[in-house]
Scaffold this motif. Structure first.
Motif, PDB file in Angstrom:
ATOM      1  N   UNK A  17      75.048  25.839  89.277  1.00 46.19           N
ATOM      2  CA  UNK A  17      75.006  24.594  88.334  1.00 46.19           C
ATOM      3  C   UNK A  17      73.938  24.653  87.195  1.00 46.19           C
ATOM      4  N   UNK A  18      74.385  24.112  86.183  1.00 45.82           N
ATOM      5  CA  UNK A  18      73.605  23.734  84.976  1.00 45.82           C
ATOM      6  C   UNK A  18      73.539  22.607  84.753  1.00 45.82           C
ATOM      7  N   UNK A  19      72.659  21.969  83.679  1.00 43.84           N
ATOM      8  CA  UNK A  19      72.685  20.756  83.100  1.00 43.84           C
ATOM      9  C   UNK A  19      72.371  21.022  81.657  1.00 43.84           C
ATOM     10  N   UNK A  20      73.368  20.367  80.732  1.00 42.44           N
ATOM     11  CA  UNK A  20      73.135  20.749  79.494  1.00 42.44           C
ATOM     12  C   UNK A  20      72.536  19.423  78.830  1.00 42.44           C
ATOM     13  N   UNK A  21      71.594  19.398  77.658  1.00 41.75           N
ATOM     14  CA  UNK A  21      71.145  18.005  77.220  1.00 41.75           C
ATOM     15  C   UNK A  21      71.527  18.347  75.791  1.00 41.75           C
ATOM     16  N   UNK A  22      71.681  17.129  75.066  1.00 37.55           N
ATOM     17  CA  UNK A  22      71.874  16.942  73.757  1.00 37.55           C
ATOM     18  C   UNK A  22      70.908  15.942  73.289  1.00 37.55           C
ATOM     19  N   UNK A  23      70.078  16.184  72.473  1.00 36.88           N
ATOM     20  CA  UNK A  23      69.252  15.076  72.054  1.00 36.88           C
ATOM     21  C   UNK A  23      69.492  14.729  70.500  1.00 36.88           C
ATOM     22  N   UNK A  24      69.643  13.606  70.157  1.00 40.19           N
ATOM     23  CA  UNK A  24      70.147  13.027  69.055  1.00 40.19           C
ATOM     24  C   UNK A  24      69.040  12.102  68.256  1.00 40.19           C
ATOM     25  N   UNK A  25      68.946  12.479  66.882  1.00 40.02           N
ATOM     26  CA  UNK A  25      68.349  11.848  66.185  1.00 40.02           C
ATOM     27  C   UNK A  25      68.973  11.287  64.737  1.00 40.02           C
ATOM     28  N   UNK A  26      68.113  10.281  63.948  1.00 35.09           N
ATOM     29  CA  UNK A  26      68.919   9.854  62.881  1.00 35.09           C
ATOM     30  C   UNK A  26      69.435   8.253  63.141  1.00 35.09           C
ATOM     31  N   UNK A  27      70.690   8.240  63.170  1.00 32.55           N
ATOM     32  CA  UNK A  27      71.182   6.817  63.118  1.00 32.55           C
ATOM     33  C   UNK A  27      71.107   6.334  64.632  1.00 32.55           C
ATOM     34  N   UNK A  28      71.523   5.169  64.635  1.00 33.37           N
ATOM     35  CA  UNK A  28      71.666   4.713  66.068  1.00 33.37           C
ATOM     36  C   UNK A  28      72.417   5.258  66.969  1.00 33.37           C
ATOM     37  N   UNK A  29      71.862   5.733  68.265  1.00 32.31           N
ATOM     38  CA  UNK A  29      72.642   6.723  69.184  1.00 32.31           C
ATOM     39  C   UNK A  29      73.706   5.909  69.964  1.00 32.31           C
ATOM     40  N   UNK A  30      73.275   4.778  70.133  1.00 30.37           N
ATOM     41  CA  UNK A  30      74.344   3.760  70.917  1.00 30.37           C
ATOM     42  C   UNK A  30      75.499   3.369  70.012  1.00 30.37           C
ATOM     43  N   UNK A  31      75.672   3.742  68.840  1.00 28.82           N
ATOM     44  CA  UNK A  31      76.776   3.399  67.781  1.00 28.82           C
ATOM     45  C   UNK A  31      77.689   4.465  68.018  1.00 28.82           C
ATOM     46  N   UNK A  32      77.714   5.533  68.718  1.00 25.36           N
ATOM     47  CA  UNK A  32      78.385   6.756  68.636  1.00 25.36           C
ATOM     48  C   UNK A  32      79.024   7.002  70.048  1.00 25.36           C
ATOM     49  N   UNK A  33      80.071   7.253  70.202  1.00 22.19           N
ATOM     50  CA  UNK A  33      80.641   7.791  71.585  1.00 22.19           C
ATOM     51  C   UNK A  33      80.367   9.419  71.270  1.00 22.19           C
ATOM     52  N   UNK A  34      80.030   9.921  72.144  1.00 23.88           N
ATOM     53  CA  UNK A  34      79.578  11.548  72.544  1.00 23.88           C
ATOM     54  C   UNK A  34      80.543  12.393  73.150  1.00 23.88           C
ATOM     55  N   UNK A  35      80.718  13.341  72.443  1.00 20.97           N
ATOM     56  CA  UNK A  35      81.535  14.401  73.304  1.00 20.97           C
ATOM     57  C   UNK A  35      80.907  15.941  73.558  1.00 20.97           C
ATOM     58  N   UNK A  36      81.490  16.652  74.561  1.00 24.28           N
ATOM     59  CA  UNK A  36      81.001  17.938  74.855  1.00 24.28           C
ATOM     60  C   UNK A  36      82.234  18.920  74.285  1.00 24.28           C
ATOM     61  N   UNK A  37      82.089  19.895  73.746  1.00 21.60           N
ATOM     62  CA  UNK A  37      83.471  20.905  73.164  1.00 21.60           C
ATOM     63  C   UNK A  37      82.773  22.227  73.873  1.00 21.60           C
ATOM     64  N   UNK A  38      83.661  23.327  74.110  1.00 18.85           N
ATOM     65  CA  UNK A  38      83.051  24.494  74.106  1.00 18.85           C
ATOM     66  C   UNK A  38      84.124  25.562  73.365  1.00 18.85           C
ATOM     67  N   UNK A  39      83.299  26.590  73.149  1.00 13.83           N
ATOM     68  CA  UNK A  39      84.112  28.005  72.427  1.00 13.83           C
ATOM     69  C   UNK A  39      84.010  29.018  73.051  1.00 13.83           C
ATOM     70  N   UNK A  40      84.913  29.765  73.741  1.00 15.66           N
ATOM     71  CA  UNK A  40      84.759  31.124  74.281  1.00 15.66           C
ATOM     72  C   UNK A  40      85.022  31.979  73.213  1.00 15.66           C
ATOM     73  N   UNK A  41      84.760  33.413  73.475  1.00 16.67           N
ATOM     74  CA  UNK A  41      84.746  34.265  72.202  1.00 16.67           C
ATOM     75  C   UNK A  41      86.183  34.445  72.044  1.00 16.67           C
ATOM     76  N   UNK A  42      86.493  34.618  70.723  1.00 11.75           N
ATOM     77  CA  UNK A  42      88.115  34.836  70.468  1.00 11.75           C
ATOM     78  C   UNK A  42      88.887  33.511  70.532  1.00 11.75           C
ATOM     79  N   UNK A  43      88.164  32.377  71.007  1.00 14.27           N
ATOM     80  CA  UNK A  43      89.140  31.332  71.249  1.00 14.27           C
ATOM     81  C   UNK A  43      88.808  30.046  70.516  1.00 14.27           C
TER      82      UNK A  43
END
Length: 125
Positions: A17-43
């Motif tokens: 198991x791993x837990x990834x975190x993503x810290x946001x700064x700048x504009x109001x965080x709660x105004x944005x839906x958030x997503x995770x994407x991934x990119x494997x090598x060559x894809x």
């Protein structure tokens, strides 16, 4: 502008198991839906998970459903991706992204306005 910084990636054995975190700064965080994407090598970069602004609605790619959980803490301006039962095919660079739209589903890269630099996840067999 929204700045996004991912952390928590690394090397893990199959089944771990791993837990990834993503810290946001700048504009109001709660105004944005958030997503995770991934990119494997060559894809292409692919959708993994999404969470609505208030954290009530989530959406997952079929390949991670039941293993990954997206969550957010608007008080800490952070979105998380808990990854359990990791498989070698989960190996990729993982990116978080912010979306000013709040409908669902939104799984296209072009739906998202801001992106982090990514964090590498490697799962060994």
């Amino acid at each position: 502008q929204v700045q996004l910084v991912e952390s928590g990636g690394g090397l893990m054995q199959t089944g771990g198991s791993l837990r990834l975190s993503c810290a946001a700064s700048g504009r109001t965080f709660s105004n944005y839906a958030m997503g995770w994407f991934r990119q494997a090598q060559g894809k292409e970069r692919a959708f993994v998970a999404r969470i609505s602004r208030a954290g009530i609605v989530t959406d997952y790619a079929d390949s991670v459903k039941g293993r990954f959980t997206i969550s957010r803490d608007n008080g800490k301006n952070t979105v998380y991706l808990q990854m359990n039962n990791l498989k070698p095919e989960d190996t990729a660079i993982y990116y978080c992204a912010a979306d000013s739209g709040n409908t669902s589903p939104r799984r296209r890269r072009s739906d998202y306005d801001y992106w982090g630099q990514g964090t590498q996840v490697t799962v060994s067999s």
